[in-house]
Design a protein around this motif. Structure first.
Motif, short mmCIF file in Angstrom:
data_model
loop_
_atom_site.label_atom_id
_atom_site.label_comp_id
_atom_site.label_asym_id
_atom_site.label_seq_id
_atom_site.Cartn_x
_atom_site.Cartn_y
_atom_site.Cartn_z
N LEU A 69 7.84 2.42 -4.25
CA LEU A 69 9.06 2.77 -3.74
C LEU A 69 9.40 4.44 -3.70
CD1 LEU A 69 11.87 1.32 -3.29
CD2 LEU A 69 12.54 1.75 -5.61
N LEU A 70 8.50 5.02 -4.54
CA LEU A 70 8.51 6.50 -4.42
C LEU A 70 7.43 7.10 -3.57
CD1 LEU A 70 8.71 7.17 -8.30
CD2 LEU A 70 10.74 6.83 -6.65
N ARG A 71 7.01 6.13 -2.35
CA ARG A 71 6.24 6.68 -1.50
C ARG A 71 6.57 8.13 -0.80
NH1 ARG A 71 6.35 2.77 1.29
NH2 ARG A 71 4.44 1.54 0.68
N GLY A 72 8.05 8.07 -0.59
CA GLY A 72 8.45 9.48 0.34
C GLY A 72 8.62 10.66 -0.59
N THR A 73 8.78 10.20 -1.97
CA THR A 73 8.75 11.34 -3.07
C THR A 73 7.44 11.78 -3.01
OG1 THR A 73 10.00 9.75 -4.25
CG2 THR A 73 9.31 11.68 -5.40
N VAL A 74 6.43 10.90 -3.07
CA VAL A 74 4.91 11.50 -3.22
C VAL A 74 4.55 12.17 -2.23
CG1 VAL A 74 2.42 10.70 -3.53
CG2 VAL A 74 4.41 9.44 -5.05
N GLN A 75 5.02 11.68 -0.96
CA GLN A 75 4.49 12.34 0.26
C GLN A 75 4.78 13.92 0.26
OE1 GLN A 75 2.70 10.55 3.40
NE2 GLN A 75 2.33 12.67 3.34
N THR A 76 6.07 13.98 0.11
CA THR A 76 6.60 15.40 -0.07
C THR A 76 6.05 16.25 -1.05
OG1 THR A 76 8.91 14.62 0.61
CG2 THR A 76 8.86 16.56 -0.13
N LEU A 77 5.89 15.72 -2.16
CA LEU A 77 5.47 16.40 -3.35
C LEU A 77 3.98 17.02 -3.02
CD1 LEU A 77 6.40 14.42 -6.36
CD2 LEU A 77 7.21 16.81 -5.87
N ASP A 105 0.80 -1.16 -0.01
CA ASP A 105 0.10 0.09 0.11
C ASP A 105 0.81 1.21 -0.02
OD1 ASP A 105 -2.32 -1.30 0.03
OD2 ASP A 105 -2.23 -1.31 2.21
N PHE A 106 0.30 2.44 -0.58
CA PHE A 106 1.16 3.43 -0.53
C PHE A 106 1.03 4.14 0.92
CE2 PHE A 106 1.18 3.92 -5.25
CZ PHE A 106 2.41 4.39 -5.44
N ALA A 107 -0.30 4.02 1.48
CA ALA A 107 -0.54 4.66 2.96
C ALA A 107 0.16 5.93 3.17
CB ALA A 107 0.23 3.37 3.82
N ILE A 108 -0.32 6.68 2.24
CA ILE A 108 0.19 8.17 2.38
C ILE A 108 -0.50 8.81 3.51
CG2 ILE A 108 0.27 10.28 1.37
CD1 ILE A 108 2.07 8.40 -0.21
#
Length: 404
Positions: A115-123, A60-63
């Motif tokens: 794998l880009l969860r952190g990228t998305v969370q910041t954006l 899960d992305f779990a944002i």
């Protein structure tokens, strides 16, 4: 037989993982009195055995909710476009003021887009974010057809069209080539949805520059060797039965071999944290490896074409890259601002490989070009972690704001 052998061995190990989970629960029940230390050590050992597993299901992305203005806003995943080999996933937020729309082009290189969860969370703090959510090739029926490099470009264009005019694109690693090609094609066609900006992060625009171990391996073997050595058929138990793929477990093995000492040390730390009852510290390591050990398979055509066209022939850098039989000219890009980002300690995509895009985009005026070198990060740190969040992201955000 490669995939079948892997599947057979995994099936053999599965009962031992199940048994270890049971023993872990039993040992965990002894976490009191004089036996507490021994119980934790036993539970830690059993958990390490239970975790000895590669999964093929997207996590899960779990944002988490993001701070927008003066309030925390929940994030909801919505499928904006569903295609056989990938979905356009939208991270929707209920905000009062429209934010710049950005498509994150995720790598198709053995791991899921999560794998880009952190990228998305910041954006998400300042943007309306979409991502290419690629499907595990072993789950795509043969009836869906093939998926190669040109198909990736097709998908990017269709996703950008779906998002609509005024969007931005951020590509991470391998798809920097396809993102540049897609924007060039749309620019040449004067497409109304041509992105306003394009950020290319640690991607092999010209892999001949300062070749890394990854680049050298890609050119050291013939295409016939790759086809005969690493391509395998999906076993019959899966939806994509019979499809020829480059198995994700092979890519994972290759990545781990490059930094085996680092992974060994990380798992030693994980055991010690578990045995000491240091749950928070252990959870950080487990979260990373839960993601890292979730793999997806690539279609044979995409993998072989990537080796051939992007690494061995460096078609984009030499001016020979084609899309549906037509030459792709990055010089057609005139109004899409370009930002390239490289990591000074990147051992996968070295310095100069991504910034090569500036020379190719020869028609862009100087004020529409920018390069950022983050000297103190490796490949993963370019798009995730503290340096990304604190030092790289502000550069990305400022470029997008300038083009709004």
């Amino acid at each position: 037989m490669l995939y079948q052998t892997y599947q057979f061995k995994d099936d053999l190990v599965a009962p031992f993982r199940l048994m270890a989970r049971g023993m872990q629960a039993l040992a965990g029940a002894t976490l009191w009195g004089p036996a507490a230390d021994l119980g934790r050590q036993m539970a830690a050992a059993m958990e390490m055995i239970a975790r000895f597993e590669i999964t093929h299901v997207r996590p899960d992305f779990a944002i988490a909710p993001v701070r927008v203005g003066n309030r925390d806003v929940a994030v909801t995943e919505e499928v904006a476009l569903d295609l056989p080999f990938g979905r356009l996933l939208h991270f929707a937020k209920d905000v009062d003021t429209p934010q710049p729309k950005i498509l994150v082009a995720a790598p198709l290189s053995g791991h899921f887009a999560t794998l880009l969860r952190g990228t998305v969370q910041t954006l998400l703090r300042d943007h309306d974010v979409y991502i290419t959510d690629w499907t595990n090739a072993r789950d795509v029926p043969l009836s869906a057809g093939s998926f190669g490099v040109d198909d990736y470009v097709d998908y990017l264009i269709r996703f950008i069209e779906k998002i609509g005019p005024g969007s931005h694109v951020l590509a991470v690693c391998q798809p920097c080539v396809q993102a540049l090609a897609a924007v060039a094609v749309m620019s040449e066609d004067r497409h109304p949805a041509t992105p306003r900006s394009m950020t290319l992060m640690a991607g092999p625009i010209d892999p001949r520059e300062s070749p890394t171990e990854v680049n050298e391996f890609a050119v050291a073997k013939s295409l016939a060797w790759f086809k005969n050595s690493v391509i395998s058929q999906v076993p019959w138990r899966h939806r994509g039965a019979g499809r020829k793929v480059y198995p994700g477990f092979l890519q994972l093995t290759a990545f781990m071999a490059m930094n085996m000492e680092r992974h060994r040390t990380a798992h030693e730390k994980l055991y010690k944290h578990l045995a000491a009852g240091e749950t928070a510290e252990a959870e950080k390591i487990k979260t990373f490896y839960d993601e890292y050990f979730a793999v997806l398979d690539l279609t044979e055509e995409f993998y072989i074409e990537t080796i051939d066209r992007i690494f061995q022939k460096a078609e984009l850098a030499t001016g020979d890259f084609t899309y549906r039989g037509q030459k792709v000219d990055p010089g057609a890009i005139r109004n899409t601002a370009l930002l390239t980002v490289e990591g000074g300690r990147d051992d996968i995509c070295a310095l100069g490989q991504t910034s090569a895009a500036h020379e190719l985009c020869r028609s862009l005026r100087p004020h529409l070009k920018r390069h950022h070198l983050q000297a103190n990060v490796g490949h993963y740190g370019v798009f995730n972690g503290k340096r990304w969040e604190r030092e790289i992201y502000p550069v990305v955000r400022n470029l997008i704001l300038a083009m709004e």
